[in-house]
Design a protein around this motif. Structure first.
Motif, PDB file in Angstrom:
ATOM      1  N   GLY A 202       0.793  -1.238   0.000  1.00 45.74           N
ATOM      2  CA  GLY A 202       0.000   0.000   0.000  1.00 45.74           C
ATOM      3  C   GLY A 202       0.815   1.272   0.000  1.00 45.74           C
ATOM      4  O   GLY A 202       0.352   2.299   0.514  1.00 45.74           O
ATOM      5  N   ALA A 203       2.035   1.238  -0.535  1.00 46.89           N
ATOM      6  CA  ALA A 203       2.900   2.436  -0.623  1.00 46.89           C
ATOM      7  C   ALA A 203       2.985   3.133   0.749  1.00 46.89           C
ATOM      8  O   ALA A 203       3.058   2.455   1.775  1.00 46.89           O
ATOM      9  CB  ALA A 203       2.398   3.360  -1.735  1.00 46.89           C
ATOM     10  N   HIS A 204       2.933   4.473   0.797  1.00 45.62           N
ATOM     11  CA  HIS A 204       3.131   5.176   2.084  1.00 45.62           C
ATOM     12  C   HIS A 204       1.975   4.929   3.066  1.00 45.62           C
ATOM     13  O   HIS A 204       2.123   5.125   4.266  1.00 45.62           O
ATOM     14  CB  HIS A 204       3.319   6.686   1.852  1.00 45.62           C
ATOM     15  CG  HIS A 204       2.148   7.314   1.179  1.00 45.62           C
ATOM     16  ND1 HIS A 204       1.980   7.299  -0.187  1.00 45.62           N
ATOM     17  CD2 HIS A 204       1.075   7.954   1.682  1.00 45.62           C
ATOM     18  CE1 HIS A 204       0.854   7.903  -0.495  1.00 45.62           C
ATOM     19  NE2 HIS A 204       0.279   8.319   0.615  1.00 45.62           N
ATOM     20  N   ALA A 219       5.531  10.367   1.922  1.00 46.09           N
ATOM     21  CA  ALA A 219       4.806  10.642   0.676  1.00 46.09           C
ATOM     22  C   ALA A 219       5.379  11.916   0.057  1.00 46.09           C
ATOM     23  O   ALA A 219       5.421  12.953   0.718  1.00 46.09           O
ATOM     24  CB  ALA A 219       3.325  10.825   0.971  1.00 46.09           C
ATOM     25  N   ILE A 220       5.814  11.804  -1.187  1.00 45.63           N
ATOM     26  CA  ILE A 220       6.372  12.981  -1.864  1.00 45.63           C
ATOM     27  C   ILE A 220       5.499  13.321  -3.070  1.00 45.63           C
ATOM     28  O   ILE A 220       5.315  12.493  -3.974  1.00 45.63           O
ATOM     29  CB  ILE A 220       7.827  12.724  -2.296  1.00 45.63           C
ATOM     30  CG1 ILE A 220       8.663  12.470  -1.030  1.00 45.63           C
ATOM     31  CG2 ILE A 220       8.383  13.896  -3.090  1.00 45.63           C
ATOM     32  CD1 ILE A 220      10.108  12.221  -1.261  1.00 45.63           C
ATOM     33  N   ARG A 301       4.794   9.731  -4.432  1.00 50.35           N
ATOM     34  CA  ARG A 301       5.809   8.668  -4.401  1.00 50.35           C
ATOM     35  C   ARG A 301       5.970   8.234  -2.952  1.00 50.35           C
ATOM     36  O   ARG A 301       5.947   9.076  -2.058  1.00 50.35           O
ATOM     37  CB  ARG A 301       7.160   9.196  -4.883  1.00 50.35           C
ATOM     38  CG  ARG A 301       7.129   9.894  -6.227  1.00 50.35           C
ATOM     39  CD  ARG A 301       8.372  10.758  -6.379  1.00 50.35           C
ATOM     40  NE  ARG A 301       8.401  11.460  -7.658  1.00 50.35           N
ATOM     41  CZ  ARG A 301       7.879  12.665  -7.857  1.00 50.35           C
ATOM     42  NH1 ARG A 301       7.282  13.322  -6.882  1.00 50.35           N
ATOM     43  NH2 ARG A 301       7.964  13.230  -9.043  1.00 50.35           N
ATOM     44  N   ALA A 302       6.184   6.962  -2.718  1.00 52.40           N
ATOM     45  CA  ALA A 302       6.497   6.504  -1.355  1.00 52.40           C
ATOM     46  C   ALA A 302       8.009   6.393  -1.276  1.00 52.40           C
ATOM     47  O   ALA A 302       8.620   5.541  -1.919  1.00 52.40           O
ATOM     48  CB  ALA A 302       5.845   5.158  -1.092  1.00 52.40           C
ATOM     49  N   SER A 303       8.621   7.294  -0.498  1.00 48.46           N
ATOM     50  CA  SER A 303      10.074   7.341  -0.452  1.00 48.46           C
ATOM     51  C   SER A 303      10.579   6.753   0.871  1.00 48.46           C
ATOM     52  O   SER A 303       9.933   6.882   1.905  1.00 48.46           O
ATOM     53  CB  SER A 303      10.497   8.800  -0.589  1.00 48.46           C
ATOM     54  OG  SER A 303      11.882   8.907  -0.490  1.00 48.46           O
ATOM     55  N   THR A 304      11.741   6.117   0.839  1.00 46.45           N
ATOM     56  CA  THR A 304      12.285   5.435   2.020  1.00 46.45           C
ATOM     57  C   THR A 304      13.486   6.202   2.575  1.00 46.45           C
ATOM     58  O   THR A 304      13.970   7.140   1.945  1.00 46.45           O
ATOM     59  CB  THR A 304      12.736   4.013   1.651  1.00 46.45           C
ATOM     60  OG1 THR A 304      13.864   4.128   0.774  1.00 46.45           O
ATOM     61  CG2 THR A 304      11.631   3.234   0.967  1.00 46.45           C
ATOM     62  N   ILE A 324       6.513  -7.088   2.969  1.00 45.10           N
ATOM     63  CA  ILE A 324       6.278  -5.731   2.441  1.00 45.10           C
ATOM     64  C   ILE A 324       6.896  -5.636   1.047  1.00 45.10           C
ATOM     65  O   ILE A 324       7.953  -6.224   0.777  1.00 45.10           O
ATOM     66  CB  ILE A 324       6.889  -4.673   3.404  1.00 45.10           C
ATOM     67  CG1 ILE A 324       6.594  -3.258   2.935  1.00 45.10           C
ATOM     68  CG2 ILE A 324       8.393  -4.857   3.574  1.00 45.10           C
ATOM     69  CD1 ILE A 324       6.970  -2.174   3.964  1.00 45.10           C
ATOM     70  N   ASN A 325       6.208  -4.940   0.156  1.00 44.34           N
ATOM     71  CA  ASN A 325       6.768  -4.590  -1.163  1.00 44.34           C
ATOM     72  C   ASN A 325       6.336  -3.147  -1.392  1.00 44.34           C
ATOM     73  O   ASN A 325       5.270  -2.878  -1.943  1.00 44.34           O
ATOM     74  CB  ASN A 325       6.207  -5.530  -2.249  1.00 44.34           C
ATOM     75  CG  ASN A 325       6.798  -5.238  -3.632  1.00 44.34           C
ATOM     76  OD1 ASN A 325       7.741  -4.445  -3.757  1.00 44.34           O
ATOM     77  ND2 ASN A 325       6.256  -5.874  -4.667  1.00 44.34           N
ATOM     78  N   ALA A 326       7.166  -2.208  -0.942  1.00 42.69           N
ATOM     79  CA  ALA A 326       6.746  -0.799  -0.968  1.00 42.69           C
ATOM     80  C   ALA A 326       7.969   0.121  -0.938  1.00 42.69           C
ATOM     81  O   ALA A 326       9.101  -0.332  -0.775  1.00 42.69           O
ATOM     82  CB  ALA A 326       5.861  -0.511   0.240  1.00 42.69           C
ATOM     83  N   GLY A 327       7.691   1.411  -1.093  1.00 42.15           N
ATOM     84  CA  GLY A 327       8.765   2.403  -1.038  1.00 42.15           C
ATOM     85  C   GLY A 327       9.498   2.502  -2.365  1.00 42.15           C
ATOM     86  O   GLY A 327      10.717   2.680  -2.393  1.00 42.15           O
ATOM     87  N   HIS A 328       8.734   2.434  -3.458  1.00 41.94           N
ATOM     88  CA  HIS A 328       9.373   2.386  -4.778  1.00 41.94           C
ATOM     89  C   HIS A 328       9.714   3.757  -5.349  1.00 41.94           C
ATOM     90  O   HIS A 328      10.218   3.844  -6.475  1.00 41.94           O
ATOM     91  CB  HIS A 328       8.502   1.570  -5.741  1.00 41.94           C
ATOM     92  CG  HIS A 328       8.403   0.135  -5.336  1.00 41.94           C
ATOM     93  ND1 HIS A 328       9.419  -0.758  -5.538  1.00 41.94           N
ATOM     94  CD2 HIS A 328       7.444  -0.540  -4.659  1.00 41.94           C
ATOM     95  CE1 HIS A 328       9.092  -1.935  -5.041  1.00 41.94           C
ATOM     96  NE2 HIS A 328       7.882  -1.823  -4.491  1.00 41.94           N
ATOM     97  N   GLY A 329       9.427   4.808  -4.596  1.00 36.89           N
ATOM     98  CA  GLY A 329       9.878   6.148  -4.966  1.00 36.89           C
ATOM     99  C   GLY A 329       9.553   6.499  -6.400  1.00 36.89           C
ATOM    100  O   GLY A 329       8.416   6.333  -6.857  1.00 36.89           O
ATOM    101  N   SER A 330      10.556   6.971  -7.136  1.00 37.56           N
ATOM    102  CA  SER A 330      10.343   7.452  -8.508  1.00 37.56           C
ATOM    103  C   SER A 330      10.646   6.390  -9.552  1.00 37.56           C
ATOM    104  O   SER A 330      10.673   6.686 -10.747  1.00 37.56           O
ATOM    105  CB  SER A 330      11.261   8.644  -8.783  1.00 37.56           C
ATOM    106  OG  SER A 330      10.977   9.675  -7.887  1.00 37.56           O
ATOM    107  N   ARG A 331      10.922   5.165  -9.133  1.00 37.16           N
ATOM    108  CA  ARG A 331      11.352   4.145 -10.104  1.00 37.16           C
ATOM    109  C   ARG A 331      10.573   2.843  -9.970  1.00 37.16           C
ATOM    110  O   ARG A 331      11.095   1.759 -10.232  1.00 37.16           O
ATOM    111  CB  ARG A 331      12.842   3.842  -9.913  1.00 37.16           C
ATOM    112  CG  ARG A 331      13.712   5.063  -9.977  1.00 37.16           C
ATOM    113  CD  ARG A 331      14.728   4.974 -11.067  1.00 37.16           C
ATOM    114  NE  ARG A 331      15.302   6.287 -11.281  1.00 37.16           N
ATOM    115  CZ  ARG A 331      15.779   6.721 -12.414  1.00 37.16           C
ATOM    116  NH1 ARG A 331      15.750   5.951 -13.476  1.00 37.16           N
ATOM    117  NH2 ARG A 331      16.275   7.924 -12.535  1.00 37.16           N
TER     118      ARG A 331
END
Ligand code: FAD
Length: 386
Positions: A202-204, A219-220, A301-304, A324-331
């Motif tokens: 679920g991203a951020h 969250a960006i 984006r969900a940033s780590t 968990i499969n998250a925090g993929h940012g801009s890529r």
């Protein structure tokens, strides 16, 4: 009372990470439930009109460089080979301009670059020829890169997978808890479902669960635009990445991105941000000035904490079967499907083989110290129970 339906795995989140994870598990024969808050798949970050499938250039020894090169190959193989018949990928090549000092140094000095092989270093004349528009700086060129429609990929990952995936849209998951040796998700209407494994995609928004509120995800905000092409801009032949990016005109329309802002959760596009997105393009190519924006979109984006995704088993107490499969940012286009494959190999005890190095770079286990210190900072408060 009706019995809660039971699945091998429950995936919370119906974006690219959720779809990639569900697909990889279904390919191994597992039954999977995907829950998505919104009425359709890919309503958030994975729902942009276009996304670049483009590597990140770095030196060979850099972990992000190695991860993104592997992720690029994974997504490229998926779209250009396995799902090639679905025409999900426009492989028009991508030109990377020296938008930062780091990139300028890599383009002009370094002989040790990793991106997505093949990677070509072009002088301005060669770059101009590739791009179809005047480029005044040396650049990298990736012939295998291009763009896609991320929501189409999200849907295709599920629709073309073995038929063991059930999708529940308009089903927000407010909580999950231990149930025997597995997991129970409970929905707002009181109904529930059971799974031996739960994978948080679920991203951020993963931080909304009490068990994972400590996970450092930010969250960006990003705003993008679709704009009708001009006689000059319609000659662009490749994706071009500067301190923004533009895709070639497709049916007379360019996709232009993306603005990047911390601490701003405004979901409505603003004129100010549209102007910023356009002015980055106009600064780089002063002879383009007359594009007409037809629509703008905001997503997050969900940033780590270290800019690399969190993929794998969560290092919490009683974490058996929680991933968990998250925090993929801009890529995310090049890391989310790879993340799904890594998780499926963990769950089915398959050797990681070619993904071993990537799996160790992204391992959520790197959060264990942070988890422990969050718990001890809570003055004797016990670790959140599952
Ligand atoms: C402006 C912008 C431009 C980008 N451009 C690119 C690009 O060009 N190339 C690239 O590779 N990447 C790009 N990215 C990044 C990429 O879009 C993301 O990394 C990727 O889409 C993340 O996928 P995800 O599945 O992790 O997240 P999301 O797509 O956000 O999906 C998460 C889903 O989980 C659902 N959810 C959350 N909590 C719950 C819950 N409790 N119950 C049920 N459902 C829940 C949400 O509704 C959402 O649909 C861009 C990102 C932004 C913001």
């Amino acid at each position: 009372m009706t019995r809660a339906p039971s699945f091998d795995a429950i995936v919370i989140g119906g974006g690219l990470a959720g779809a990639g994870t569900a697909r990889a598990l279904a390919q191994r024969g597992l039954s999977v439930l995907v829950c998505e808050t919104h009425p359709h798949l890919a309503p958030k970050a994975s729902g942009n009109a276009r996304g670049l499938i483009m590597p990140y250039v770095a030196t060979h020894t850099s972990p992000p460089g190695r991860l993104y090169a592997r992720g690029f190959k994974f997504t490229h193989d998926l779209l250009a080979t396995e799902l090639n018949d679905l025409n999900l990928f426009e492989q028009c090549g991508a030109l990377q301009l020296p938008a930062t000092k780091r990139l300028a140094r890599l383009i002009t000095e370094s002989t040790d670059c990793i991106g997505a092989p093949p990677i070509h270093r072009l002088n301005p004349n060669e770059a101009t020829e590739r791009a179809g528009i005047t480029v005044s700086t040396p650049s990298f060129f990736f012939p295998d890169a291009g763009f896609c429609e991320p929501a189409k990929i999200t849907r295709a990952l599920i629709e073309s997978a073995p038929q063991t995936i059930t999708v529940w849209c308009s089903r927000h998951v407010p909580s999950f808890s231990r149930d025997g040796s597995g997991w129970r998700i409970t929905l707002a209407d009181g109904s529930s479902a059971l799974g031996a494994y739960t994978i948080l995609c679920g991203a951020h928004e993963i931080t909304s669960f009490p068990q994972t509120s400590w996970v450092p995800l930010e969250a960006i905000r990003g705003q993008t635009a679709l704009a009708t092409s001009s006689p000059v801009s319609q000659t662009i032949r490749t994706v071009i990445s500067y301190d923004g990016y533009i895709t070639p005109s497709h049916e007379g329309v360019h996709f232009i991105g993306a603005h990047y802002r911390h601490n701003d959760m405004n979901e409505t596009p603003t004129d100010e941000d549209t102007t910023e997105v356009l002015s980055r393009l106009y600064r780089t190519f002063p002879f383009i000035s007359d594009l007409r924006v037809t629509s703008s979109r905001v997503c997050f984006r969900a940033s780590t904490h270290d800019r690399m995704p969190y993929i794998g088993a969560l290092p919490t107490q009683d974490n058996e079967g929680l991933f968990i499969n998250a925090g993929h940012g801009s890529r995310g286009l090049i890391t989310a499907p790879l993340g799904g494959e890594i998780i499926a190999r963990h769950i089915t005890n398959e050797p990681l083989n070619d993904l071993k190095e990537s799996a160790s770079i992204v391992a959520a286990a790197r959060l264990s110290k942070r988890y422990e210190s969050t718990i001890s900072a809570r003055h004797g408060e016990r670790a959140p129970s599952q």
